[in-house]
Design an enzyme around this catalytic site. Structure first.
Site, PDB file in Angstrom:
ATOM      1  CG  HIS A  80      -2.017  -1.056   1.075  1.00  0.00           C
ATOM      2  ND1 HIS A  80      -3.102  -1.119   1.916  1.00  0.00           N
ATOM      3  CD2 HIS A  80      -2.169  -2.071   0.181  1.00  0.00           C
ATOM      4  CE1 HIS A  80      -3.885  -2.124   1.549  1.00  0.00           C
ATOM      5  NE2 HIS A  80      -3.334  -2.725   0.512  1.00  0.00           N
ATOM      6  CD  GLU A  82      -2.030   3.940   3.051  1.00  0.00           C
ATOM      7  OE1 GLU A  82      -1.613   3.295   2.070  1.00  0.00           O
ATOM      8  OE2 GLU A  82      -3.191   3.830   3.473  1.00  0.00           O
ATOM      9  CB  CYS A 106      -5.968  -1.119   5.068  1.00  0.00           C
ATOM     10  SG  CYS A 106      -4.251  -1.652   5.094  1.00  0.00           S
ATOM     11  CB  CYS A 109      -1.496   1.123   6.140  1.00  0.00           C
ATOM     12  SG  CYS A 109      -0.995   0.417   4.563  1.00  0.00           S
TER      13      CYS A 109
HETATM   14  N1  LIG Z   1      -5.238   2.958   2.154  1.00  0.00           N
HETATM   15  C1  LIG Z   1      -4.994   2.198   1.076  1.00  0.00           C
HETATM   16  C2  LIG Z   1      -5.946   1.301   0.615  1.00  0.00           C
HETATM   17  C3  LIG Z   1      -5.661   0.556  -0.496  1.00  0.00           C
HETATM   18  N2  LIG Z   1      -4.474   0.706  -1.128  1.00  0.00           N
HETATM   19  C4  LIG Z   1      -4.236  -0.007  -2.367  1.00  0.00           C
HETATM   20  C5  LIG Z   1      -4.302  -1.488  -2.403  1.00  0.00           C
HETATM   21  C6  LIG Z   1      -4.806  -1.758  -3.792  1.00  0.00           C
HETATM   22  O1  LIG Z   1      -3.745  -1.645  -4.736  1.00  0.00           O
HETATM   23  C7  LIG Z   1      -5.784  -0.632  -4.029  1.00  0.00           C
HETATM   24  C8  LIG Z   1      -7.189  -0.935  -3.593  1.00  0.00           C
HETATM   25  O2  LIG Z   1      -7.759  -1.733  -4.600  1.00  0.00           O
HETATM   26  P1  LIG Z   1      -9.328  -1.847  -4.819  1.00  0.00           P
HETATM   27  O3  LIG Z   1      -9.830  -2.823  -3.823  1.00  0.00           O
HETATM   28  O4  LIG Z   1      -9.936  -0.477  -4.629  1.00  0.00           O
HETATM   29  O5  LIG Z   1      -9.445  -2.333  -6.232  1.00  0.00           O
HETATM   30  O6  LIG Z   1      -5.277   0.420  -3.244  1.00  0.00           O
HETATM   31  C9  LIG Z   1      -3.545   1.600  -0.659  1.00  0.00           C
HETATM   32  O7  LIG Z   1      -2.458   1.765  -1.259  1.00  0.00           O
HETATM   33  N3  LIG Z   1      -3.819   2.314   0.442  1.00  0.00           N
HETATM   34 ZN   LIG Z   2      -2.960  -0.415   3.795  1.00  0.00          ZN
END
Ligand SMILES: Nc1ccn([C@H]2C[C@H](O)[C@@H](COP(=O)(O)O)O2)c(=O)n1
Ligand SMILES: [Zn+2]
Length: 162
Positions: A80, A82, A106, A109
């Site tokens: 992710h 972060e 999440c 993170c």
């Molecule tokens: N706070 C976050 C939440 C999610 N991500 C990333 C992980 C995945 O690459 C994407 C989420 O995918 P989706 O379920 O919307 O198709 O975002 C993050 O970097 N930071």
């Molecule tokens: Zn995360």
């Protein structure tokens, strides 16, 4: 010649959220591009990150799918934004730092944010707010005293030509 300073310069929040969003534009994720920017208490940029596969894990070989067999989806492989921003930091401590991120962190993170000493999160979107992951994240952040607030969009369009 102009004598007065410009007054239409961007605010700190616009600047750092803009940098986070620009960083997210590096993401290869076809569904959600997330960017993060970590800033010191005196407004110096310390690190940036976006969501992507770890080094050595090819963007062209690992899966970007959202559904199907768990091993064939991106979720088990993506780092992710972060966490990448925290891991990309090459300085000393992140104690007291502020994190600008385009999507609410999440639970995984949140653990890294808390342990790194980051004390404030400014987020833009919270589209997964009803998921166990984000609910757990907020529980931990609240318990650990990490403050978070939603970025107040100003509607200003920041255009750059490269
Ligand atoms: N706070 C976050 C939440 C999610 N991500 C990333 C992980 C995945 O690459 C994407 C989420 O995918 P989706 O379920 O919307 O198709 O975002 C993050 O970097 N930071
Ligand atoms: Zn995360």
């Amino acid at each position: 010649m102009e004598k007065e300073k410009r007054m239409d310069y961007i605010s700190w929040d616009e600047y750092f959220m803009g940098v986070a969003m620009l960083s997210g534009m590096r993401s290869k994720d076809p569904h959600s591009q997330v960017g993060a920017c970590i800033v010191s208490e005196d407004n110096k940029i310390l690190s940036m990150g976006y969501n992507g596969f770890p080094m050595g894990c090819s963007d062209d070989k690992f899966p970007w799918a959202r559904e199907g067999d768990a091993l064939d989806t991106k979720y088990l492989y993506v780092t992710h934004s972060e966490l990448n921003a925290i891991l990309n930091y090459r300085g000393g401590s992140l104690e007291g730092a502020k994190l600008y991120v385009s999507l609410f962190p999440c639970n995984e993170c949140a653990k890294a944010i808390i342990q790194s000493g980051i004390k404030t999160i400014v987020y833009d979107c919270d589209k997964y707010e009803n998921t166990p992951s984000v609910i757990a994240s907020k529980r931990m952040l609240d318990a650990a005293g990490v403050r978070y607030y939603k970025y107040n969009r100003t509607g200003r369009e920041i255009r750059i030509t490269v």
